[in-house]
Scaffold this motif. Structure first.
Motif: not given
Length: 316
Positions: A64-82
């Motif tokens: 009911a408050g805030v939804v934080i939206v993050t768009l992740l580029d999983r094809e070009h960045f490592s799992e560690s970075y994500i």
């Protein structure tokens, strides 16, 4: 010969006259009673129906408050970075009772088509709106940003009425440094549905807050309109937003620009930060514009700030 005339009927004297009017009066009473009963039953039905409907679509806990939206580029960045980005968002959401919405850029490839992939942020936010229809606000944050001051809730930092009205940049060029279209000078908190920043060259929607409602859905549909995407703007969705704000006063009238460091401070290595737009210790967010094109090296510029953020959360 005279014939006797029949006696005139005196309706007031006939004993049956009263009985002939009484059923009519009673029928009116009965009709009125039926209408009253029907109205009461209808009202009870509506109240019961609305009550049950409200309970069946009540906002889920935590949305009911805030939804934080993050768009992740999983094809070009490592799992560690994500995982570092996810950890940063989850810590902040947990502190303030917010909800995270992590989207994968590849999920919107079909919607974006042959346009630049950065357009995907818009259907990602639209997806979040559809998933959490009861949320009050959607906070989009670039995957190349870190929340560096997690103690600041979005409400106390920006959304509180007095805070927002004191922060809005009024009567300034929409597109720096000298756009002839300027922000409105009379905006109040209740007018605002969209909050974002500028850098030294353009609007900077790598970080923005969108209030849920009819305007939010209209705005996202407008921004992602195939006509605007067909213009082949040099900076894709950024120039698309520049265009909308300068040509659609309906949108501009619901928009607040705030100082860059309030919501979107750039790292010191960036050359496109606006005046006083470079990150200082204690600022809410730091963004690394160079990471947008890094892809192959997982943005080493972010590493030292991530370690600093870890120290901050461990120290309380």
């Amino acid at each position: 010969m005279q014939f006797a005339l029949p006696p005139r009927r005196n309706p007031h004297a006939l004993p049956g006259a009263r009985s002939s009017r009484l059923p009519l009066y009673r029928r009116k009473q009965l009709k009125t009673l039926v209408l009253i009963v029907f109205s009461v039953l209808s009202l009870l039905y509506l109240l019961t129906h609305l009550s049950s409907s409200s309970s069946s679509v009540a906002a889920p806990a935590g949305t009911a408050g805030v939804v934080i939206v993050t768009l992740l580029d999983r094809e070009h960045f490592s799992e560690s970075y994500i995982n570092k980005i996810i950890s940063n968002r989850e810590d902040y959401a947990k502190r303030h009772g917010y909800t995270n919405f992590f989207a994968s850029q590849s999920d919107y490839d079909e919607a974006v088509g042959d346009q630049p992939k950065s357009w995907a942020l818009i259907p990602a936010v639209r997806h979040a709106v559809a998933t959490y229809p009861h949320a009050a606000y959607f906070f989009y944050l670039s995957p190349h940003s870190l929340i560096m001051n997690p103690t600041k809730s979005l409400k106390s930092h920006l959304l509180d009425r007095s805070k927002l009205e004191a922060t809005i940049l009024k009567d300034i060029p929409i597109v720096p440094p000298d756009s002839i279209i300027r922000t409105f000078s009379h905006l109040k908190e209740q007018d605002i549905d969209f909050i974002t920043t500028q850098d030294s060259e353009d609007l900077s929607p790598s970080s923005f807050v969108l209030k849920n409602g009819d305007f939010a859905r209209y705005f996202l549909d407008l921004w992602f309109d195939p006509l605007f995407r067909s213009y082949n703007f040099a900076k894709a969705e950024i120039h698309g937003l520049d265009h909308i704000m300068q040509w659609h006063p309906t949108v501009l009238a619901r928009t607040a620009l705030v100082p860059q460091r309030v919501l979107n401070a750039y790292s010191k290595d960036s050359t496109s930060a606006g005046p006083d737009g470079t990150y200082n210790d204690g600022d809410f967010i730091i963004r690394f514009p160079g990471c947008d094109k890094a892809q192959a090296n997982d943005c080493p510029e972010m590493e030292s700030y991530y370690m600093l953020w870890q120290k901050k959360i461990k120290s309380g």
